[in-house]
Design an enzyme around this catalytic site. Structure first.
Site, mmCIF file in Angstrom:
data_model
loop_
_atom_site.group_PDB
_atom_site.id
_atom_site.type_symbol
_atom_site.label_atom_id
_atom_site.label_comp_id
_atom_site.label_asym_id
_atom_site.label_seq_id
_atom_site.Cartn_x
_atom_site.Cartn_y
_atom_site.Cartn_z
ATOM 1 N N ILE A 98 10.171 42.181 20.023
ATOM 2 C CA ILE A 98 10.601 43.522 19.644
ATOM 3 C C ILE A 98 9.496 44.569 19.777
ATOM 4 C CG2 ILE A 98 10.184 43.090 17.183
ATOM 5 C CD1 ILE A 98 12.735 44.816 16.693
ATOM 6 N N ARG A 109 12.793 30.153 11.603
ATOM 7 C CA ARG A 109 13.603 29.251 12.416
ATOM 8 C C ARG A 109 13.121 29.028 13.836
ATOM 9 N NH1 ARG A 109 16.728 31.574 8.642
ATOM 10 N NH2 ARG A 109 18.117 30.174 7.514
ATOM 11 N N THR A 131 6.636 38.826 13.393
ATOM 12 C CA THR A 131 5.903 37.712 14.008
ATOM 13 C C THR A 131 4.753 38.214 14.878
ATOM 14 O OG1 THR A 131 7.554 37.640 15.778
ATOM 15 C CG2 THR A 131 7.816 36.071 13.969
ATOM 16 N N CYS A 155 0.277 39.575 -22.080
ATOM 17 C CA CYS A 155 0.996 38.676 -22.983
ATOM 18 C C CYS A 155 0.946 37.210 -22.568
ATOM 19 C CB CYS A 155 2.448 39.119 -23.123
ATOM 20 S SG CYS A 155 3.452 38.821 -21.640
ATOM 21 N N ASN A 179 16.435 40.427 20.425
ATOM 22 C CA ASN A 179 16.166 39.110 19.839
ATOM 23 C C ASN A 179 15.961 38.102 20.961
ATOM 24 O OD1 ASN A 179 15.991 37.925 17.132
ATOM 25 N ND2 ASN A 179 17.598 36.538 17.834
ATOM 26 N N HIS A 211 15.792 41.746 0.539
ATOM 27 C CA HIS A 211 15.285 40.538 -0.122
ATOM 28 C C HIS A 211 14.053 40.793 -0.980
ATOM 29 C CE1 HIS A 211 17.429 38.110 3.268
ATOM 30 N NE2 HIS A 211 18.253 38.467 2.301
#
EC number: 2.3.1.286
Length: 242
Positions: free
Chosen positions: A231, A35, A27, A152, A213, A120
């Site tokens: 952080i 969130r 961020t 393709c 956090n 992820h």
């Protein structure tokens, strides 16, 4: 002793550090998280982000999926922040053994980290679903509407884990091993609510669990140290200014 001083002491006394991070790590680089107050889940779209970023939505409404993906996920101008550089420096010193990230932005590698386990996936890996040709993120950013293979004509899918898709088992197992063997585990920028990734941190068996956090998590009661600063700012306060 201040929390930052305690953090510094834990870092200096550790030789097998593992970092587990989420969206909050990026961020400060200008990439929105999901969130927070200004996060993607609190913005208004025709569909909620968790629906758009699902496998079934990708298949049924690819135009809408790629519109959101281009607008919100392809943050190619973002640069690493102090946290990314601090982790790369700790790895170069031989103290940090692995970065385990839920992020797909590639900023850890851009900062110089080498052993990055991307739970992820990554926006920087894209493959034609028909012939398998690889495409860089820049190709995806420049492609109008649905990106098509220049060989393709097949649809190009980003190598990111969508909702309803499973995580790469080999990456999961490697992350698990690093966490089990760590003498210090730093968890940063994640609310620890996305599973199965968040469940990995429960395999840590050491006594140097640090949480960085701004909001509370389910692991707060198990933490040896909690830092409520952003952080990047935390690492800068600890003496890791670039």
């Amino acid at each position: 002793m201040s929390p930052i001083e305690k953090f510094q002491n834990l870092l200096s006394s550790s030789q097998n550090i593992v970092f587990f991070g989420g969206a909050g790590v990026s961020t400060e680089s200008g990439i929105p998280d999901f969130r927070s107050t200004d996060g993607l889940y609190n913005q208004t779209y025709q569909y909620p982000p968790e629906t758009i970023l699902s496998h079934s939505f990708y298949r049924s409404q690819p135009h809408e999926f790629y519109r959101f993906y281009h607008d919100k996920m392809l943050c190619l101008t973002a640069q690493p922040n102090a946290a990314h550089y601090a982790l790369a420096a700790l790895e170069k010193e031989g103290k940090l053994k692995a970065v385990i990230t839920q992020n797909i932005d590639g900023l850890h590698q851009k900062a110089g980290s080498r052993n990055v386990l991307e739970l992820h996936g990554s926006i920087h890996r894209n493959f034609c679903e028909s012939c398998g040709k690889f495409f860089a993120a820049s190709y995806m950013a420049d492609a109008p509407d649905i990106p098509r293979c220049d060989v393709c004509g097949g649809t190009i899918k980003p190598d990111v884990v969508l909702y309803e898709e499973g995580l790469d088992e080999s990456v999961l197992q490697a992350a698990l091993q690093y966490i089990r063997q760590a003498d210090m585990l730093i968890i940063g920028g994640t609310s620890l609510v996305v599973y199965p990734a968040a469940g990995l941190v429960r395999y840590y068996r050491g006594h140097k669990l640090v949480l960085i956090n701004k909001s509370t998590t389910d692991m707060d009661t198990a933490a040896d140290l909690i830092l409520r600063y952003p952080i990047g700012e935390t690492f800068e306060k600890a003496g890791f200014a670039r």
